[in-house]
Scaffold this motif. Sequence first.
Motif, PDB file in Angstrom:
ATOM      1  N   GLY A 181       0.800  -1.219   0.000  1.00  0.00           N
ATOM      2  CA  GLY A 181       0.000   0.000   0.000  1.00  0.00           C
ATOM      3  C   GLY A 181       0.833   1.268   0.000  1.00  0.00           C
ATOM      4  N   GLN A 182       1.869   1.311   0.840  1.00  0.00           N
ATOM      5  CA  GLN A 182       2.710   2.509   0.902  1.00  0.00           C
ATOM      6  C   GLN A 182       3.452   2.732  -0.408  1.00  0.00           C
ATOM      7  OE1 GLN A 182       5.508   2.398   4.091  1.00  0.00           O
ATOM      8  NE2 GLN A 182       6.269   4.479   3.756  1.00  0.00           N
ATOM      9  N   GLU A 204       2.479   1.737  -3.351  1.00  0.00           N
ATOM     10  CA  GLU A 204       1.505   2.151  -4.359  1.00  0.00           C
ATOM     11  C   GLU A 204       1.211   3.646  -4.257  1.00  0.00           C
ATOM     12  OE1 GLU A 204      -2.229   0.151  -4.116  1.00  0.00           O
ATOM     13  OE2 GLU A 204      -2.666   0.470  -6.238  1.00  0.00           O
ATOM     14  N   GLN A 205       1.105   4.174  -3.049  1.00  0.00           N
ATOM     15  CA  GLN A 205       0.856   5.606  -2.886  1.00  0.00           C
ATOM     16  C   GLN A 205       2.031   6.434  -3.390  1.00  0.00           C
ATOM     17  OE1 GLN A 205      -1.993   7.026  -2.043  1.00  0.00           O
ATOM     18  NE2 GLN A 205      -2.866   4.967  -1.947  1.00  0.00           N
ATOM     19  N   LEU A 237       1.847   6.358  -7.192  1.00  0.00           N
ATOM     20  CA  LEU A 237       0.731   7.155  -7.695  1.00  0.00           C
ATOM     21  C   LEU A 237       1.026   8.649  -7.598  1.00  0.00           C
ATOM     22  CD1 LEU A 237      -2.362   5.197  -6.320  1.00  0.00           C
ATOM     23  CD2 LEU A 237      -1.719   5.505  -8.712  1.00  0.00           C
ATOM     24  N   SER A 238       1.657   9.068  -6.512  1.00  0.00           N
ATOM     25  CA  SER A 238       2.017  10.488  -6.388  1.00  0.00           C
ATOM     26  C   SER A 238       3.043  10.888  -7.441  1.00  0.00           C
ATOM     27  CB  SER A 238       2.547  10.775  -4.989  1.00  0.00           C
ATOM     28  OG  SER A 238       3.746  10.034  -4.745  1.00  0.00           O
ATOM     29  N   ARG A 293       1.142  11.252 -10.658  1.00  0.00           N
ATOM     30  CA  ARG A 293       0.334  12.471 -10.729  1.00  0.00           C
ATOM     31  C   ARG A 293       1.184  13.695 -10.999  1.00  0.00           C
ATOM     32  NH1 ARG A 293      -2.850   9.876  -6.588  1.00  0.00           N
ATOM     33  NH2 ARG A 293      -1.433  10.704  -5.009  1.00  0.00           N
ATOM     34  N   SER A 344      -3.263  -0.984  -9.675  1.00  0.00           N
ATOM     35  CA  SER A 344      -4.325  -0.090 -10.132  1.00  0.00           C
ATOM     36  C   SER A 344      -4.057   0.323 -11.571  1.00  0.00           C
ATOM     37  CB  SER A 344      -4.409   1.140  -9.231  1.00  0.00           C
ATOM     38  OG  SER A 344      -3.164   1.810  -9.193  1.00  0.00           O
TER      39      SER A 344
END
Length: 701
Positions: A611-612, A614-615, A618-619, A622, A661
């Motif tokens: 999870g960490q 993936e964040q 994703l950042s 973006r 994702s």
Amino acid sequence: MATTTSPNPSGLPAWRTLLRRVDWRMLTAPILVVLILMMLVVPLPTVVLDMLFTFNIVLSLIIMLVTLYLTRPLDFSAFPTALLFTTLLRLSLNVAASRVILLHGQNGEGAAGAVIESFGKFVVGGNYAVGIIVFAILVVINFVVITKGAGRIAEVSARFTLDAMPGKQMAIDADLNAGLIDQEEARNRRADVAQEADFYGAMDGASKFVRGDAVAAILILFINLIGGLIIGVFMHGLGLGEAAQNYTLLSIGDALVSQIPALVISMAAGIVISNVSTGQDIGRQLVGQLFTHPRVLAITAGILGLIGLVPGMPHLAFLGAAAVLGGVLWWQHKRQQASAAQAAQAAPEAAAPIEPEEVSWEQIEPVDTLSLDVGYRLIPLVDRNQGGELLGRIRGVRKKFAQEMGFLVASVHIRDNLELRPGGYRIALKGVDVGSGEIFPDLLMAINPGQVMGDLQGTPTKDPAFGLPAVWINKEQRERAQTLGYTVVDPSTVLATHLHHLLQTHAAELLGREEVEGLLAHLSKRSPKLVEDLVPKLISADRLRKVLQNLLTEGVPIRDMRTIAEVLAEHAAQVNDTDELTARVRLALGAYIVQSLSPNGQELSAAVLDGQLEQILLSSLRSDPQQPSVEPGLAQRLMDKARELMQRMEAQGASGVLLVSAPLRQFLARLLARSAPRLRVLSYAEIPDQKQVKVTATLGA
């Protein structure tokens, strides 16, 4: 009595000495900025306006003439900044002139100064309708033709320059390491590369100023026209016709006196951007490359002469132009004869050269799409008269590949090569070696799949296709090797398996235009209307090939061409990005992709991202969706963990699958392609709803 030494031995006053020491070039930019701000705020007399308009015209002409004599664009590296300042200067002059026109336009056509009056009367003949048309034409030329073209060239040049920077830096380092240049030369070359990237990047942005200036000129003209009419009629009591005459001519004069320098600056920008560095200025390049072809000049002169002889044509113009070109052609001929005579006198007589053999196209051998070179000991494997089975195996490999991947590859050109080892072979794709190995025709290869119960006597080796440990054994050991758990294959199978693996690995490179045309022809037999509506109405053949290559690069077969074509027909008109089109095709093929990874209805064993992690990814995505950047250490750890994950899942008998994702799928697939080539990266959206997924591991860095 004490004496003091004068600090000014020259005897000049202190203020004059101070002025001599000041570098006035340092004050140019501040003075220009203050001048622009003053014109925006302070009302200026008409005399000052005339001087500033004249200065604007002179400055634009100087800039354009400087660009004409450039030998390379970087010689005028200050051009983007000059483009910005000249644009601001023109806009501030427009504001200052608009203020004068609206305040004193009722006094007549000379209310805004002699320059605006001259442009309003002389340039357009005092007719404001003609003035508006001329201004519109100038704006169209500037905005639609010159500015748009220069902006596109600047955009492409900036992108290509930035893409080429790593290669140029590596070339400089290679020359430095080879001793061809010293440290100082390398430092200068690196500075030139960085300056070139900065220049084209700045030009890409500066071209937007010129486009905005053209739009602002149109708005300012209409504001002056409408505002002048309102002020003249309602505040100064002028008649409508008189107010239209005065304010329209003044507004047109102001627009023209600003638009002509803007057009000149746009031309200069186009010249700088389109200039190709050849060591010569633009004039020498044009003359040297346009008028050095006698045949072209002769044909052009002949055409003009024929047109001039046609009744009703302007004979003087066309025949005069033909005569001028003929004179240039005659002068060039005389000059070439004189040069040849001088060369003949200076050079000694040379012996008659031996007539070389004429070169023809038949001497150029085409590069084979697929080729297999074999050593002389492997010739019996490809000779049917000696019982060779390799040709049949290769034909079977091509058939199996076509059934698996969905398209037919070119035939394999087999030839013997004495440069190879007796039992060696080499597989090449479009002339580039992609695989090689050595086999022994009289032996068998016993491959260790990972769980064997003993060792074999023979020559240790590795399976050339997958790198598994293996042993070359005698044919008498076949049964014992199979009993111990080895996979025993003959030499032809070894080579055929290696070829099949390479075909799957390089499937995207094997898909060319001819293969795409074959796919479309095959599909048109079953769905002719679909193919007719798709190519080339909605998507070009090259773009279709790129989508199919993207699928093949990630191991997705293109057998279901009908579904692929239907998805492209639905989205190609709205989606321009090829990668996005590929993603939508993958969604439609999701069930087919998952079925190949978990056959017989089994649940799909897959790993997921931490999870960490993936964040973090994703950042990063973006912040820059086109080129997401990941910290190098993190990327390396991620690739190492992915390789370990792939090996662990394969050891458990499952296909290596990583679920992520949708935004991360393409980025991670490309990042992990080399470290974990058999790890399939899927998005959650590609998993059918009825498919059971079992999460067996977590990928973290």
